[in-house]
Scaffold this motif. Structure first.
Motif, PDB file in Angstrom:
ATOM      1  N   THR A   1       0.713  -1.305   0.079  1.00  6.82           N
ATOM      2  CA  THR A   1      -0.062   0.039   0.143  1.00  6.82           C
ATOM      3  C   THR A   1       0.903   1.262  -0.080  1.00  6.82           C
TER       4      THR A   1
ATOM      5  N   THR B   1       1.706   4.271   1.354  1.00  6.56           N
ATOM      6  CA  THR B   1       1.445   5.061   2.414  1.00  6.56           C
ATOM      7  C   THR B   1       1.965   6.772   2.639  1.00  6.56           C
TER       8      THR B   1
ATOM      9  N   SER C   1       2.399  10.428   0.509  1.00  7.51           N
ATOM     10  CA  SER C   1       1.333  11.478   0.407  1.00  7.51           C
ATOM     11  C   SER C   1       1.347  11.704  -1.255  1.00  7.51           C
TER      12      SER C   1
ATOM     13  N   PRO D   1      -2.076   7.915  -3.046  1.00  5.36           N
ATOM     14  CA  PRO D   1      -1.923   7.641  -1.579  1.00  5.36           C
ATOM     15  C   PRO D   1      -3.171   6.700  -1.173  1.00  5.36           C
ATOM     16  N   GLY D   2      -2.715   5.662  -0.384  1.00  9.07           N
ATOM     17  CA  GLY D   2      -3.843   4.665   0.358  1.00  9.07           C
ATOM     18  C   GLY D   2      -4.060   3.468  -0.781  1.00  9.07           C
ATOM     19  N   GLN D   3      -3.774   3.595  -1.997  1.00  3.97           N
ATOM     20  CA  GLN D   3      -4.123   2.290  -2.913  1.00  3.97           C
ATOM     21  C   GLN D   3      -3.145   1.443  -2.486  1.00  3.97           C
ATOM     22  N   THR D   4      -3.619  -0.059  -3.136  1.00  2.79           N
ATOM     23  CA  THR D   4      -2.637  -1.115  -2.919  1.00  2.79           C
ATOM     24  C   THR D   4      -2.535  -1.751  -4.251  1.00  2.79           C
TER      25      THR D   4
END
Length: 116
Positions: A8, A10, A12, A53-56
């Motif tokens: 993921t 993490t 910005s 950001p935040g995607q996997t």
């Protein structure tokens, strides 16, 4: 056994995952690799996986039971050492299992990253 290896973003800023992670079994979080590293599964072509950001992104990790090999010098592994593509820093994934200390036996196969 097949598992999904998920990474993921993490940070910005967006980042790109491309290719294969380096994966090996290890005795502990700071330990050296045990046996042979993961072999790349090249049946699927690597592609750029743009992660906001935040995607996997995920890759398929296959583990073959050490007990399947009669010539395996079996030892306990605490988990997996993972090097994201194009990175020299590693992550430790705790998951106790059995490993073969002889490097002529490959227990792990890793596929390329894909969008999760």
């Amino acid at each position: 056994m097949y598992m999904k290896l998920n990474l993921t973003n993490t940070g910005s800023e967006p980042c790109v995952l491309r290719g294969f992670a380096g994966v090996s079994l290890t005795m502990d979080g700071a330990g050296a690799p045990i046996g042979a590293p993961a072999e790349r599964d090249v049946s699927a072509m690597p592609a750029d996986v743009l992660l906001a950001p935040g995607q996997t992104g995920s890759a398929v990790l296959r583990y073959t039971q050490a007990g399947n090999y009669t010539d395996c010098a079996m030892v306990d592994a605490a988990g997996y050492r993972i090097y994201p593509p194009e990175d020299t820093a590693s992550l430790f994934l705790p998951r106790p299992t059995k490993a073969c200390s002889n490097t002529g036996i490959t227990l792990l196969t890793i596929g390329p990253f894909q969008p999760a």
